[in-house]
Design a protein around this motif. Structure first.
Motif, PDB file in Angstrom:
ATOM      1  N   LEU A 108       0.816  -1.226   0.000  1.00 57.87           N
ATOM      2  CA  LEU A 108       0.000   0.000   0.000  1.00 57.87           C
ATOM      3  C   LEU A 108       0.845   1.270   0.000  1.00 57.87           C
ATOM      4  N   GLY A 109       2.173   1.148  -0.180  1.00 52.82           N
ATOM      5  CA  GLY A 109       3.010   2.325   0.008  1.00 52.82           C
ATOM      6  C   GLY A 109       3.122   2.624   1.496  1.00 52.82           C
ATOM      7  N   ALA A 110       3.652   3.779   1.830  1.00 53.58           N
ATOM      8  CA  ALA A 110       3.842   4.088   3.249  1.00 53.58           C
ATOM      9  C   ALA A 110       3.823   5.581   3.491  1.00 53.58           C
ATOM     10  N   GLU A 111       3.302   5.930   4.654  1.00 51.24           N
ATOM     11  CA  GLU A 111       3.378   7.284   5.209  1.00 51.24           C
ATOM     12  C   GLU A 111       4.286   7.171   6.434  1.00 51.24           C
ATOM     13  N   VAL A 112       5.348   7.987   6.495  1.00 49.14           N
ATOM     14  CA  VAL A 112       6.265   7.934   7.628  1.00 49.14           C
ATOM     15  C   VAL A 112       6.263   9.295   8.311  1.00 49.14           C
ATOM     16  N   CYS A 113       5.986   9.289   9.617  1.00 46.91           N
ATOM     17  CA  CYS A 113       5.958  10.525  10.410  1.00 46.91           C
ATOM     18  C   CYS A 113       7.251  10.636  11.201  1.00 46.91           C
ATOM     19  N   CYS A 114       7.917  11.786  11.076  1.00 52.42           N
ATOM     20  CA  CYS A 114       9.237  11.958  11.688  1.00 52.42           C
ATOM     21  C   CYS A 114       9.289  13.275  12.458  1.00 52.42           C
ATOM     22  N   TRP A 115       9.722  13.197  13.711  1.00 56.81           N
ATOM     23  CA  TRP A 115       9.968  14.448  14.437  1.00 56.81           C
ATOM     24  C   TRP A 115      11.149  14.337  15.407  1.00 56.81           C
ATOM     25  N   GLU A 116      11.898  13.264  15.296  1.00 61.25           N
ATOM     26  CA  GLU A 116      13.122  13.137  16.091  1.00 61.25           C
ATOM     27  C   GLU A 116      13.930  11.969  15.537  1.00 61.25           C
ATOM     28  N   ASN A 117      15.024  11.661  16.202  1.00 61.20           N
ATOM     29  CA  ASN A 117      16.044  10.771  15.660  1.00 61.20           C
ATOM     30  C   ASN A 117      15.505   9.417  15.216  1.00 61.20           C
ATOM     31  N   PHE A 118      14.694   8.756  16.041  1.00 62.18           N
ATOM     32  CA  PHE A 118      14.287   7.400  15.699  1.00 62.18           C
ATOM     33  C   PHE A 118      13.304   7.378  14.536  1.00 62.18           C
ATOM     34  N   VAL A 132      10.603   0.871  -0.293  1.00 67.84           N
ATOM     35  CA  VAL A 132       9.148   0.844  -0.443  1.00 67.84           C
ATOM     36  C   VAL A 132       8.746   1.929  -1.439  1.00 67.84           C
ATOM     37  N   PRO A 133       7.946   1.594  -2.439  1.00 64.34           N
ATOM     38  CA  PRO A 133       7.549   2.603  -3.426  1.00 64.34           C
ATOM     39  C   PRO A 133       6.519   3.575  -2.852  1.00 64.34           C
ATOM     40  N   GLY A 134       6.562   4.805  -3.368  1.00 64.57           N
ATOM     41  CA  GLY A 134       5.532   5.782  -3.044  1.00 64.57           C
ATOM     42  C   GLY A 134       5.503   6.217  -1.600  1.00 64.57           C
ATOM     43  N   VAL A 135       6.680   6.412  -0.984  1.00 65.18           N
ATOM     44  CA  VAL A 135       6.721   6.846   0.415  1.00 65.18           C
ATOM     45  C   VAL A 135       6.411   8.344   0.503  1.00 65.18           C
ATOM     46  N   ARG A 136       5.488   8.696   1.386  1.00 67.24           N
ATOM     47  CA  ARG A 136       5.215  10.096   1.703  1.00 67.24           C
ATOM     48  C   ARG A 136       5.715  10.368   3.108  1.00 67.24           C
ATOM     49  N   VAL A 137       6.436  11.483   3.263  1.00 63.33           N
ATOM     50  CA  VAL A 137       7.075  11.794   4.538  1.00 63.33           C
ATOM     51  C   VAL A 137       6.384  13.002   5.175  1.00 63.33           C
ATOM     52  N   HIS A 138       6.102  12.875   6.467  1.00 62.43           N
ATOM     53  CA  HIS A 138       5.522  13.969   7.246  1.00 62.43           C
ATOM     54  C   HIS A 138       6.563  14.376   8.285  1.00 62.43           C
TER      55      HIS A 138
END
Length: 406
Positions: A108-118, A132-138
């Motif tokens: 299904l692709g992926a949405e990745v939420c990032c606000w610190e190191n890990f 992974v294809p079609g990754v959207r980053v927040h």
């Protein structure tokens, strides 16, 4: 299974120096504030491991029963919903979240939420290793902030941390996660479970380790999988090779024994016993409600102190996102602000070293990837009285270090 609470004390360290005039006279009784591995449960000594199932095979029914007890007690304490599957896996929380991503991500692709190191570490693995294809980053604009969680598309798989261990920023509950999502929610919750109110029912994958809020030892992770995640495991064959320590299926069938204490590889039965002792303490302390209350009390102590200081503030910019486990603080003073990042980090290191020299608090510096600052572990194994005793030492160390830099 009955566990002994009486045990010989640990070897006594060398006497600590008497604080000279001007330094606080009172020290924390338990000066352990590391954010991982974290403070052991109150009253812990090595002797509580006397009944560990060592020198024996973990495959023996008695060994497997201990592993099964960790799984079942953890699930019961955390309120894991019926139908979820829980297992002990290799590699601490890192191994658990990697296992989940390697097995599940892709269709299904992926949405990745990032606000610190890990979060940024998991993003790098999703993009560069798993491809992974079609990754959207927040992304958050800065440490101390959250990304726009309303922009996350739950028709796709979503990877995020419940609590940013290195920023002290946690998600403000679970209202932003829909119940009727079609993608999987994959959550690194290692510095959240047992210390923050985690809505497990909104999560399809939850990972954690014993070394955080349980004060356990490192190297072992845990994973909880929803029925939707189990279905994905059984029906999706990723086109990447899976190392043995990541495999939860065989020929499209779930390895049920892994969720019944038959671990993928050999665990440390000393660490297992330590986890059982910690879980017993959790039950006796009052279960999850009391664990959360203990952590909230720790944050309240720090919050009152911060409110009365002009030189320090929470790294989290929104009070609704301030973590009660990994309590991260930013130094704010005109003289400190003019220093280079390297000099600011040296300033913090000097502050923390001076506190350690007097046995008043250990491992207080923020994470190396975070802005220079302080971090106090406030999980349930830490006593509020010890944080009360620590805070005057922070006042003293800041003033003393500032004077040295003048």
């Amino acid at each position: 299974m009955t566990r002994s609470s009486a045990a010989p004390g640990r070897p006594q360290p060398a006497p600590l120096p008497v604080p000279p005039p001007g330094r606080p006279a009172r020290r924390p009784a338990r000066p352990w504030f590391s954010s991982g591995p974290c403070a052991k449960i109150p009253g812990w000594t090595p002797g509580v491991l006397a009944e560990a199932f060592v020198g024996r095979s973990h495959r023996h029914p008695a060994g497997q029963q201990r592993l099964r007890e960790v799984i079942r007690t953890s699930a019961r304490l955390l309120g894991v919903p019926d139908g979820y599957r829980v297992a002990i896996v290799p590699g601490s929380d890192t191994g658990a979240i990697e296992l989940a991503m390697w097995n599940l991500l892709g269709p299904l692709g992926a949405e990745v939420c990032c606000w610190e190191n890990f979060g940024y570490t998991w993003l790098a693995d999703v993009v560069s290793q798993l491809r992974v294809p079609g990754v959207r980053v927040h992304r958050a604009d800065a440490y101390g902030e959250l990304p726009d969680l309303t922009a996350v598309d739950f028709r796709r798989d979503v990877v995020f941390t419940w609590n940013g261990t290195t920023s002290g920023v946690c998600v403000p509950g679970s209202d932003w996660i829909p119940a009727d999502r079609s993608g999987l929610t994959i959550c690194d919750a290692t510095s959240a479970v047992f210390g923050l109110d985690v809505d497990v029912a909104k999560l399809d994958v939850v990972t954690w380790s014993w070394q955080k809020s349980l004060g356990g030892e490192g190297a072992h992770g845990m994973i909880a999988l929803s029925p939707a995640a189990v279905h994905r495991l059984q029906t999706y064959r990723p086109d990447r090779p899976l190392p043995k320590v990541f495999r939860l299926t065989r020929d499209g069938q779930l390895l049920d024994e892994v969720f019944d204490g038959f671990t993928i590889n050999s665990p440390s039965m000393l660490a297992v016993e330590d986890a059982l002792v910690a879980l017993d303490w959790c039950v006796r302390a009052g279960g999850l409600p009391e664990l959360l209350a203990r952590s909230r009390r720790n944050l309240a102590v720090v919050s009152r102190w911060v409110a009365g200081r002009s030189w320090v503030e929470f790294l989290a910019s929104d009070p609704a996102t301030v973590s009660s486990t990994s309590i991260c603080l930013r130094l704010r003073h005109p003289a400190f602000d003019t220093l280079s990042p390297q000099a600011q980090r040296a300033f913090v290191d000097r502050m923390c070293a001076s506190i350690e020299e007097h046995g008043a608090g250990y491992d207080l510096a923020g994470h190396r990837e975070a802005p220079p600052g302080l971090r106090i572990w406030g999980g349930p194994t830490v006593e509020a009285d010890d944080i009360e005793a620590l805070l005057p030492w922070l006042d003293w160390a800041f003033a003393a270090t500032l004077a040295e830099c003048s």
